[in-house]
Design a protein around this motif. Sequence first.
Motif, PDB file in Angstrom:
ATOM      1  N   CYS A 164       1.817  -2.878   4.631  1.00 10.86           N
ATOM      2  CA  CYS A 164       1.486  -1.472   4.870  1.00 10.86           C
ATOM      3  C   CYS A 164       2.286  -0.917   6.041  1.00 10.86           C
ATOM      4  O   CYS A 164       2.935  -1.651   6.792  1.00 10.86           O
ATOM      5  CB  CYS A 164      -0.008  -1.315   5.142  1.00 10.86           C
ATOM      6  SG  CYS A 164      -0.563  -2.109   6.668  1.00 10.86           S
ATOM      7  N   SER A 183      -7.494   1.540  -1.757  1.00  7.97           N
ATOM      8  CA  SER A 183      -6.719   0.390  -2.217  1.00  7.97           C
ATOM      9  C   SER A 183      -7.587  -0.793  -2.614  1.00  7.97           C
ATOM     10  O   SER A 183      -7.158  -1.660  -3.389  1.00  7.97           O
ATOM     11  CB  SER A 183      -5.735  -0.056  -1.126  1.00  7.97           C
ATOM     12  OG  SER A 183      -4.822   0.969  -0.819  1.00  7.97           O
ATOM     13  N   GLY A 224      -6.312   1.936   4.543  1.00  5.15           N
ATOM     14  CA  GLY A 224      -5.996   1.077   3.408  1.00  5.15           C
ATOM     15  C   GLY A 224      -6.458  -0.354   3.651  1.00  5.15           C
ATOM     16  O   GLY A 224      -7.064  -0.979   2.781  1.00  5.15           O
ATOM     17  N   HIS A 231       3.653   6.569   4.648  1.00  6.70           N
ATOM     18  CA  HIS A 231       2.514   5.817   4.129  1.00  6.70           C
ATOM     19  C   HIS A 231       2.902   4.933   2.947  1.00  6.70           C
ATOM     20  O   HIS A 231       2.108   4.089   2.531  1.00  6.70           O
ATOM     21  CB  HIS A 231       1.415   6.798   3.700  1.00  6.70           C
ATOM     22  CG  HIS A 231       0.060   6.489   4.284  1.00  6.70           C
ATOM     23  ND1 HIS A 231      -0.151   5.593   5.318  1.00  6.70           N
ATOM     24  CD2 HIS A 231      -1.181   6.963   3.974  1.00  6.70           C
ATOM     25  CE1 HIS A 231      -1.434   5.546   5.613  1.00  6.70           C
ATOM     26  NE2 HIS A 231      -2.086   6.355   4.810  1.00  6.70           N
ATOM     27  N   VAL A 233      -4.146   5.457  -0.750  1.00  5.06           N
ATOM     28  CA  VAL A 233      -4.196   4.350   0.199  1.00  5.06           C
ATOM     29  C   VAL A 233      -5.616   3.989   0.596  1.00  5.06           C
ATOM     30  O   VAL A 233      -5.992   2.811   0.635  1.00  5.06           O
ATOM     31  CB  VAL A 233      -3.348   4.683   1.456  1.00  5.06           C
ATOM     32  CG1 VAL A 233      -3.625   3.689   2.576  1.00  5.06           C
ATOM     33  CG2 VAL A 233      -1.868   4.682   1.113  1.00  5.06           C
ATOM     34  N   LEU A 250       0.825  -1.203   0.000  1.00  6.51           N
ATOM     35  CA  LEU A 250       0.000   0.000   0.000  1.00  6.51           C
ATOM     36  C   LEU A 250       0.863   1.258   0.000  1.00  6.51           C
ATOM     37  O   LEU A 250       1.936   1.298   0.592  1.00  6.51           O
ATOM     38  CB  LEU A 250      -0.929   0.009   1.215  1.00  6.51           C
ATOM     39  CG  LEU A 250      -1.866  -1.186   1.370  1.00  6.51           C
ATOM     40  CD1 LEU A 250      -2.899  -0.908   2.460  1.00  6.51           C
ATOM     41  CD2 LEU A 250      -2.550  -1.568   0.068  1.00  6.51           C
TER      42      LEU A 250
END
Length: 205
Positions: A110, A88, A133, A39, A85, A27
């Motif tokens: 992630c 996703s 996400g 992130h 994100v 992600l």
Amino acid sequence: MRNLLQFIRGSRDSHRAEPPSLIIIGLGNPGPEYAGTRHNAGFWCIDALAKKHDITLERRHRSAVIGEGDIESSRVVLVKPRTFVNRSGAAVSYLRARYAVPSESLLVVCDDINLQPGKLRLRSRGSAGGHNGIKSVIEAAGSQEFPRLRIGVGRPPEGTGQIEHVIGPMEPEDRKVVDEAVERAADAVACLLSEGIDETMSRFN
């Protein structure tokens, strides 16, 4: 000659029709402005896997960039969603339709602000744990029954919001620790394929 060509094409189609052992979805947010942010730890893991195992991410769908190859003699698909994100799940819907795999064959990688920078946590299933996400993936898969590998990026300092923290620049010392964790995360994926999830959790959690 025609029969030979038909045989070759049929063999290729048969290979493509076999579902992969694992679809690994890292992600992150697309675009250069997010490339170095916390992130995107999932994206970094996909890049590390691609480099270690000589897999090229070359197929582009509107929802994802995809590469197919082998890790530990198992066929895998590496994926970077092309959405932000929190959307996703769009990539997951496409991947499950394309490869006809159950949710258990998805591995989501992630970031996690609830883990100290550099820590890893692999789980076979579970809730979103506050990660938007993962929440989007659960909604798309219709299940929480898929493994996820979280890479610790640490909580925001006092006075810094969560969103600002995960999409903000990292201090060099934090980036070094997280980069080392990303390499271990790539090793954990290989271990998962060769040794199974229980052994992998024992070694890397």
